[in-house]
Design a protein around this motif. Structure first.
Motif, PDB file in Angstrom:
ATOM      1  N   MET A  44      -9.106  37.119  24.907  1.00 44.11           N
ATOM      2  CA  MET A  44      -8.537  38.427  24.315  1.00 44.11           C
ATOM      3  C   MET A  44      -9.588  39.372  24.065  1.00 44.11           C
ATOM      4  O   MET A  44      -9.543  40.714  24.244  1.00 44.11           O
ATOM      5  CB  MET A  44      -7.843  37.930  23.110  1.00 44.11           C
ATOM      6  CG  MET A  44      -6.412  37.065  23.239  1.00 44.11           C
ATOM      7  SD  MET A  44      -5.606  36.985  21.899  1.00 44.11           S
ATOM      8  CE  MET A  44      -6.364  36.765  20.459  1.00 44.11           C
ATOM      9  N   ALA A  45     -10.594  39.012  23.481  1.00 43.74           N
ATOM     10  CA  ALA A  45     -11.834  39.920  23.321  1.00 43.74           C
ATOM     11  C   ALA A  45     -12.190  40.828  24.401  1.00 43.74           C
ATOM     12  O   ALA A  45     -12.286  42.106  24.459  1.00 43.74           O
ATOM     13  CB  ALA A  45     -12.700  39.396  22.528  1.00 43.74           C
ATOM     14  N   GLY A  46     -12.249  40.063  25.525  1.00 45.33           N
ATOM     15  CA  GLY A  46     -12.798  40.698  26.784  1.00 45.33           C
ATOM     16  C   GLY A  46     -11.824  41.616  27.374  1.00 45.33           C
ATOM     17  O   GLY A  46     -11.891  42.680  28.149  1.00 45.33           O
ATOM     18  N   TYR A  47     -10.422  40.948  27.136  1.00 46.78           N
ATOM     19  CA  TYR A  47      -9.347  42.007  27.885  1.00 46.78           C
ATOM     20  C   TYR A  47      -8.804  43.047  27.227  1.00 46.78           C
ATOM     21  O   TYR A  47      -8.726  43.991  27.715  1.00 46.78           O
ATOM     22  CB  TYR A  47      -8.362  40.980  28.333  1.00 46.78           C
ATOM     23  CG  TYR A  47      -7.215  41.513  29.007  1.00 46.78           C
ATOM     24  CD1 TYR A  47      -7.109  41.800  30.258  1.00 46.78           C
ATOM     25  CD2 TYR A  47      -6.008  41.785  28.377  1.00 46.78           C
ATOM     26  CE1 TYR A  47      -6.085  42.393  30.904  1.00 46.78           C
ATOM     27  CE2 TYR A  47      -4.878  42.422  28.966  1.00 46.78           C
ATOM     28  CZ  TYR A  47      -4.949  42.676  30.120  1.00 46.78           C
ATOM     29  OH  TYR A  47      -3.889  43.317  30.822  1.00 46.78           O
ATOM     30  N   LYS A  97     -10.197  44.529  24.516  1.00 45.22           N
ATOM     31  CA  LYS A  97     -11.426  45.247  23.714  1.00 45.22           C
ATOM     32  C   LYS A  97     -10.903  45.765  22.608  1.00 45.22           C
ATOM     33  O   LYS A  97     -10.188  45.376  21.848  1.00 45.22           O
ATOM     34  CB  LYS A  97     -11.911  46.345  24.950  1.00 45.22           C
ATOM     35  CG  LYS A  97     -12.229  45.771  26.341  1.00 45.22           C
ATOM     36  CD  LYS A  97     -12.594  46.970  27.299  1.00 45.22           C
ATOM     37  CE  LYS A  97     -12.531  46.470  28.606  1.00 45.22           C
ATOM     38  NZ  LYS A  97     -11.425  46.646  29.323  1.00 45.22           N
ATOM     39  N   GLY A  98     -11.441  46.939  22.390  1.00 50.64           N
ATOM     40  CA  GLY A  98     -11.136  47.652  20.993  1.00 50.64           C
ATOM     41  C   GLY A  98     -11.156  46.839  19.784  1.00 50.64           C
ATOM     42  O   GLY A  98     -12.143  46.213  19.622  1.00 50.64           O
ATOM     43  N   TRP A  99     -10.348  46.999  18.925  1.00 50.75           N
ATOM     44  CA  TRP A  99     -10.434  46.218  17.435  1.00 50.75           C
ATOM     45  C   TRP A  99     -10.362  44.578  17.803  1.00 50.75           C
ATOM     46  O   TRP A  99     -11.144  43.945  17.002  1.00 50.75           O
ATOM     47  CB  TRP A  99      -9.521  46.829  16.457  1.00 50.75           C
ATOM     48  CG  TRP A  99      -7.996  46.517  16.965  1.00 50.75           C
ATOM     49  CD1 TRP A  99      -7.162  47.090  17.528  1.00 50.75           C
ATOM     50  CD2 TRP A  99      -7.349  45.146  16.401  1.00 50.75           C
ATOM     51  NE1 TRP A  99      -5.881  46.503  17.662  1.00 50.75           N
ATOM     52  CE2 TRP A  99      -6.064  45.314  17.114  1.00 50.75           C
ATOM     53  CE3 TRP A  99      -7.618  44.003  15.879  1.00 50.75           C
ATOM     54  CZ2 TRP A  99      -5.086  44.290  17.146  1.00 50.75           C
ATOM     55  CZ3 TRP A  99      -6.852  43.034  15.719  1.00 50.75           C
ATOM     56  CH2 TRP A  99      -5.521  43.157  16.060  1.00 50.75           C
ATOM     57  N   VAL A 100      -9.707  44.433  18.740  1.00 52.46           N
ATOM     58  CA  VAL A 100      -9.639  42.662  18.864  1.00 52.46           C
ATOM     59  C   VAL A 100     -10.973  42.208  19.105  1.00 52.46           C
ATOM     60  O   VAL A 100     -11.428  41.393  18.808  1.00 52.46           O
ATOM     61  CB  VAL A 100      -8.839  42.431  20.111  1.00 52.46           C
ATOM     62  CG1 VAL A 100      -8.480  40.986  20.274  1.00 52.46           C
ATOM     63  CG2 VAL A 100      -7.453  42.945  19.852  1.00 52.46           C
ATOM     64  N   ASP A 101     -11.822  42.922  20.002  1.00 54.63           N
ATOM     65  CA  ASP A 101     -12.994  42.596  20.413  1.00 54.63           C
ATOM     66  C   ASP A 101     -14.025  42.633  19.138  1.00 54.63           C
ATOM     67  O   ASP A 101     -14.813  41.824  18.947  1.00 54.63           O
ATOM     68  CB  ASP A 101     -13.467  43.517  21.368  1.00 54.63           C
ATOM     69  CG  ASP A 101     -14.864  43.167  22.095  1.00 54.63           C
ATOM     70  OD1 ASP A 101     -15.000  41.805  22.160  1.00 54.63           O
ATOM     71  OD2 ASP A 101     -15.629  44.173  22.830  1.00 54.63           O
TER      72      ASP A 101
END
Lengths: 325, 536, 456
Positions: free
Chosen positions: C252-255, C257-261
């Motif tokens: 999820m972080a890699g896909y 990006k943004g605040w999830v990352d």
């Protein structure tokens, strides 16, 4: 560069807060202070009065986060969270459950830890690089394949056996150095020799194997072919071209552990009786002294974050291609 | 052959095979290099041209093995020399230049040191004299402000300057022979022309014998004296360069020559209806600085581009790497946020649409990417890859219908139906690019954005793919936005051309107009570096 | 007899089942099949895989637990059966009661007498001090001098049996697989050696303690074998708990990006900044306090040990996901930029479908490599944790506990070396096999190591 470091330090704050909250949750929410009192006092002597007395003595008789009975800022400060966790930020580690001042303990015990860990670290890297270089010189020969097998075998031996084996051979059978103990004044090297030796040997397997891979990765690069086309000898290529390039990942990879050298090694220190932070932690774990564990978690996290920042700085220092902004 | 000068380097019957499988890579290659002449070895990837040069210098990777032949330099057969003696040959008598200068230079050593190392290895120069010699060499290969650049690291130089450093390094010990392995492939066309003319100049002034390895017939035509065409480990044709281009004997050579641009015939377009319209489109990437990472400036990747593509028309967007042409393509696909301007497709502004609202237009605008190997999921079969769009865009087909559709598409891109159960790694680059086209066609689009679709392909295959694209255009009336760095393929496909530089469209017009009467100096420079047949 | 299913038993069988399905599914992908072919086409791959499978098999057999029915006691109401509080496993049955032959305390391998002197009475009632004879060793000998001759003859018979068993087991494999391109003979050799050794061990153990006995008088060979289950289960269960966290967060972080990352990066930086061993120690201690305060939850001692064991697996899993998460995040970032994900975007494929169809299958090689690599690391970690006192419950057999118990005895004269050797041997073989196997897996699956293609 300066702005970068400042920014990294600012980023460190939420991480430390997170560490603090996490440990706090772990220590006080999973197990209430009452549970801790019971386990500290032992099942036999548990009376409500004894529990209250223990909690009061150790400062656990306050509410967790919010103290409704107090006024003003005291509603927040007179809580377990504030007294036990927030004060860590001011490097006020308080007292251990047994009443000792943790700050003093840490500042005296970190030097023996460093005395073992630093030589192990430096000598270890040096030995690993040398071993890896020797193996790379014989790349794709039978010697190389056997060396890799030996590395893997060395990696597959538990650290405990290295320590036990080292103590048995060097100290007990050959009687070269004392089995354990530490004395900072009289010939400290005698006590340090064996732990350092064991630490270095235990690290050869994984270290040298990793460095060998790094060297081989570099030796497949185009610039190595260029150097060959210049007419440079294989030895020259290895030392003048491959080594400087491979040192970048090696150095930047190990920089992160430099600050944590202060923490020492749990096993080495307990086996060799070195009064460092490693054995301090182990004692704390065994006596279930959560005040010390909490303080050490906090110190460890700070050192790790410093290590991360140092890693980034070391990149720019070692690799001309990178400049931070 | 009219040359009478004796050969400086003579390769006879060179044979190489894969050590493990005994698969033959070179089947007996022979060639001679003469002083003051450039011998071009031409071939596509995998033909064995680089292996020839590496084998001659005994620099083959461990997986390959020399099984026969000899390489004579002067009196010596290089294969008889000890490794120590061989090291005195390399760099001193025979020097080499490699393809990608950025990776061929040691990244952590200064360029001055790297050139000085060659001199240290083969001469007694030292101290100031050594430094002066290096600076002198830098000046000779045209590195500006040579003395100051001695302490530079490779990454601080541009690609063209890096290649010049490589050349300086090669020439340092005044070798008799220079082997240049694709020396200009990684460079932009304008730089490419400069580097080639430098090599040509040095060949004459220093009486070098040069082996030039390349896949680019344009380079051959403009630089070489003699040509040899390699095909599957053999030299199939050899001739002086003029004769070769006038009258190639092999069909394969003919194909290679035909890939050169024809600047006399152009496509005309008479469409007025705009399918896609761009008005002053800007795509910016923020540059952050300082403690708080505030946005201090923007990289203007696309800086105010207006253009229009008609139905059934091909618009070629030409520019060098970093000019923003691919970013523009992604912006049209609504995969990159647009900072300002307007993108309208059939009258509807599409750059503001959300993920869901964009779906109907996804069917109408499709894309084919540059690298066919990375644009296919390696875990899926060809059928799954092609039908992905049909599934997600809800074409409402049953399983058998889909199967039939895939089969029809495969046939349309001239591939066998049996390929539908293969996986991407079993296919060649050309086949994969056909599948990428089939995948785009599957949803019956009206516009296909082709982002450098042929630059990863060999010239002979390139022509086939371009031909296929045009056929499909005639058949389905689809429009193309053809993004390319290679001006030479433009005349064969484009109706209209736009030239991009640093995010701006510096010039646009009909293909004929741009290619015959360029107005902007940048377009003129681009055009000047395109090799052409008509100049012969 | 009453079967007893421990939580860890259930989990390990579930895990093996899930892994089988996973591998069967992977077989459908030709590239993955090619990679496995590469791993198994080497003799080393075959040998190490066989050894690992043997260990896993032993662990599985040792995970089928039951409690024996006790003899009805006179006077108790008839019909009601009481069960032994000691839990037995199928493996115990196969070992032929090796674990039931206790001595008083230490004894050396193949010894007939105990290691320590003891007060004894002779026939006439005089007290004297000597090494007492062992209860379960050499009782069949009429004279101690016959010992080595007896060992030899019994070994020879046992080995004959071993060879016979090997032939029986390998012959059908040979018939099935003789035309296979893989070097099965290497696996057969390993199997034969393992079978011969175990037949020999079970046979000889009836008459001697092959690896001696420990402080509590338990057979060291038996203890070492029982340690297999602990090691294998810890290595697999902890990874299994870590995988879903690491994979889902990393992808999820890699896909997205943004605040999830940002959040995911914050989480794993925070977690990895805490010294791992302290976090594990603290968690285990806290759980131990919980168990101690709630003793009623567990009917037999083994269940308590099992709960602590599972907690350890859980803690190791929860504290160790950060490195895999980082790897997967980086790989996902890379894949997201690739043409096929971009093309999927251009086709309007939903996020969920892109993640499942394009991203997850292409990070599986990282998951696989980590799984095999972490396995050996966890087995080694178990020993260290047990030494620190936050590992396996002392009542459960584990190599760490054996080492921990033995290290204080090194200062004895003569030295008690056999407990250490037992743990060392069984642990070393498993970890070495796993490490060598993981090397092969990495070579085959890591795209970076397969780029040594021929340039032309």
């Amino acid at each position: 560069m300066f702005a970068y470091i400042i920014r990294r330090l600012i980023y460190a704050i939420p991480i430390l807060i997170g560490v603090n909250l996490l440990t706090f949750m772990l220590f006080f929410v999973v197990n209430s202070p009452d549970d801790m009192a019971v386990s500290q006092l032992g099942q036999k002597y548990v009376t409500p009065a004894a529990i209250e007395a223990w909690k009061h003595k150790n400062g656990y008789d306050l509410p967790l986060f919010y103290n409704a009975q107090e006024q003003g800022s005291h509603t927040v400060t007179e809580t377990i969270f504030f007294t036990k966790s927030v004060k860590l930020f001011a490097f006020d580690f308080g007292r251990s459950e047994s009443g000792r001042d943790i700050t003093t303990d840490v500042s005296t015990r970190m030097w023996p830890s460093l005395a073992v860990a630093l030589p192990t670290f430096v000598v270890g890297i040096w030995v690993n690089i040398c071993v890896a270089l020797m193996v790379v010189m014989f790349h794709a020969t039978r010697l190389d394949r056997w060396a890799v097998f030996v590395f893997v075998a060395l990696m597959s031996i538990s650290y405990l056996f290295y320590i036990i084996g080292g103590q048995y051979l060097v100290a007990k059978t050959w009687k070269l150095v004392p089995i354990s103990g530490f004395n900072g004044d009289i010939q400290p090297w005698k006590f340090l020799l064996l732990p350092v030796l064991v630490g270095v040997i235990a690290g050869i397997g994984s270290g040298a194997r990793w460095y060998r891979t790094l060297f081989l990765e570099e030796s497949n690069q185009d610039y190595v072919r260029t150097a060959r086309a210049k007419g440079a000898s294989e030895i020259r290529i290895l030392f003048r071209h491959i080594l400087p390039n491979a040192l970048i990942p090696i150095l930047t990879g190990v920089v992160v552990v430099i600050p944590t050298l202060f923490m020492g090694g749990l096993l080495i220190e307990s086996f060799f009786g070195i009064p460092g932070l490693g054995s301090y932690m182990l004692d704390a774990i065994n006596s279930q002294d959560f005040a010390i564990v909490r303080a050490m978690v906090f110190i460890g996290s700070i050192l790790y974050i410093i290590g991360l920042i140092l890693t980034d700085i070391s990149y720019t220092w070692a690799d001309p291609r990178l400049r931070l902004d | 052959m009219t040359t009478l000068t004796p050969a400086v380097m003579q390769v006879t019957d060179l044979k190489v095979e894969v050590a493990e499988t005994s698969e033959v890579i070179l089947k007996g290659v022979s060639l001679e290099l003469r002083a003051g002449e450039i011998f071009a070895l031409v071939g596509e990837s995998g033909s064995g041209k680089s292996v020839t040069s590496l084998a001659a210098m005994r620099l083959l990777p461990g997986a390959l093995r020399i099984t026969g032949g000899e390489v004579r330099v002067g009196e010596d057969d290089l294969f008889d020399l000890s490794e120590a003696n061989m090291q005195t040959v390399r760099g001193e008598r025979v020097a080499m230049i490699f393809q990608n200068a950025m990776s061929a230079l040691n990244p952590v050593q200064t360029i001055g040191e790297q050139v000085a190392e060659t001199l240290r290895l083969h001469t007694r120069l030292g101290g100031d004299a050594l430094r002066q010699r290096v600076v002198q060499l830098f000046a000779e290969v045209g590195i500006p402000d040579a003395a100051a650049r001695y302490g530079f690291y490779p990454h601080q130089l541009s690609g063209g300057q890096q290649q010049r450093v490589m050349i300086a390094m090669a020439l340092a010990c005044e070798p008799d022979i220079l082997i240049a392995d694709e020396p200009t492939t990684a460079l932009d066309v304008t730089i490419q022309a400069q580097v080639l003319s430098l090599i040509r100049g040095l060949t004459r002034s220093r009486q070098l014998a040069v082996l030039l390895i390349t896949h680019d017939m344009g380079v051959v035509k403009n630089t070489a004296d003699e040509v040899a065409v390699m095909y599957r480990g053999e030299i199939i044709e050899r001739a002086p360069v003029d004769e070769f281009f006038r009258n190639p004997r092999q069909a394969y050579s003919r194909r290679l020559i035909d890939a050169l641009p024809d600047l006399q015939h152009f496509h005309e377009s008479d469409v007025d209806e705009a399918l896609l319209q761009l008005e002053d489109v800007k795509v910016y990437f923020p540059i952050r600085k300082g403690v708080l990472q505030r946005v201090v400036d923007y990289t203007r990747a696309v800086d105010g581009v207006s253009l229009q593509i008609g139905r059934g028309e091909t618009y070629a967007l030409v520019g060098e790497s970093g000019s923003g042409k691919s970013t523009l393509g992604r912006a049209i696909l609504n995969l990159e946020p647009v900072a300002a301007g307007k993108i309208t497709f059939l009258g509807q502004a599409i750059h503001t649409l959300g993920r869901r609202a964009m779906l109907p237009y996804r069917k109408k605008i499709q894309v084919v990417f540059q690298n066919p190997y990375s644009s296919m999921n390696p875990r899926l079969t060809v059928a799954q890859i092609i039908s992905e769009g049909m599934d997600s865009l809800g074409m409402g087909l049953s399983a058998t219908q889909r199967e039939e559709h895939v089969a029809a598409l495969l046939q349309r891109v001239q591939l066998d139906e049996a390929y539908s159960h293969r996986h991407p790694h079993e296919l060649s680059g050309g086949q994969l690019q056909r599948i990428a086209i089939a995948r785009a066609l599957a949803v019956e689009p009206e516009l296909i954005i082709c982002d450098e679709p042929t630059s990863a392909l060999d010239v002979s295959i390139r022509a086939e793919v371009l031909e296929l694209l045009q056929e499909l255009q005639r058949e389905f009336g689809v429009s193309y936005l053809f993004i390319t760095h290679d001006l030479s393929i433009v005349p064969s496909i484009a109706h209209r051309v736009g030239v991009m530089q640093a995010g701006k469209l510096v010039e646009q017009g009909s293909a004929e107009q741009i290619l015959t009467r360029p107005q902007h100096p940048y377009t003129q420079a681009l055009l000047a570096s395109v090799p052409r047949l008509d100049s012969a | 007899m009453k079967p007893l299913i421990l939580w860890s038993d259930m989990l390990i069988y579930l895990l093996v089942f899930a892994l089988c399905i996973f591998f069967l599914r992977l077989r459908r992908d030709p590239q993955t099949r090619e990679h496995w072919r590469q791993v198994l086409s080497t003799r080393l791959g075959m040998v190490t895989m066989t050894i690992i499978l043997v260990y896993v098999g032993v662990a599985l057999l040792d995970s089928l637990h039951f409690r024996r029915a006790l003899e009805p006691v006179a006077g108790s109401p008839s019909g009601e059966v009481f069960y032994n509080n000691k839990v037995t496993s199928v493996l115990d049955l196969m070992l032929g009661g090796m674990g039931d032959r206790f001595e008083r305390t230490y004894s050396a391998p193949f010894a007939l007498d105990s290691f320590e002197k003891q007060d004894m009475k002779d026939d006439v009632g005089h007290t004297y001090r000597d090494f007492p004879p062992l209860e379960h060793a050499g009782g069949h000998l009429s004279h101690p001098g016959e010992r080595w001759g007896d060992v030899l003859t019994r070994s020879a018979t046992a080995l004959l049996w071993g060879v016979l068993f090997s032939v029986l087991l390998i012959a059908p494999q040979w018939l099935l697989l003789r035309r296979s391109p893989f070097p099965w003979h290497a696996s057969w050799m390993t199997q034969a050696v393992v079978i011969c050794l175990s037949v020999w061990l079970v046979n000889i153990s009836r008459y001697y303690h092959v690896l001696g006995t420990d402080l509590g008088g338990a057979d060291v060979a038996y203890q070492s074998i029982k340690g297999i289950r602990t090691g294998v289960l810890l290595g697999t269960l902890a990874t299994l708990i870590m995988l879903p966290i690491a994979v889902s967060l990393g992808v999820m972080a890699g896909y997205f990006k943004g605040w999830v990352d940002d959040v995911v990066q914050y989480l794993y930086t925070t977690l990895s900044s805490i010294p791992g061993i302290l976090l594990i120690a603290a968690s285990v201690l806290l759980f131990q306090v919980y168990i101690d305060l709630n003793p009623d939850f567990f009917t037999v001692g083994l269940e308590k040990a099992d709960a602590r064991f599972l907690a350890l697996c859980f803690i190791l899993g929860v504290t160790s996901w950060s490195s895999l998460c980082r790897l997967i995040r980086a790989e996902t970032l890379k894949i997201s930029q690739l043409g096929y994900v971009q093309a999927a975007h251009a086709f309007g494929v939903s996020h969920q479908r892109i993640l499942v169809r394009h991203i997850l299958p292409n990070v599986t090689h990282i998951i696989l490599i980590t799984f095999v690599l972490d396995f050996s690391a966890l087995v080694l970690a178990e020993a260290v944790l047990s030494y620190i006192g936050v590992g396996i419950d002392p009542s459960m057999a584990s190599w760490g506990n054996m080492i921990n118990g033995a290290r204080s005895e090194l200062s004895r004269e003569p030295i008690v070396w056999w407990t250490l050797s037992g743990a060392f041997f069984f642990m070393f073989v498993l970890v070495l096999a796993a490490n060598l196997f993981s090397d092969l897996v990495r070579d085959a699956f890591d795209p970076r190591s397969t780029t040594a293609s021929v340039a032309a």
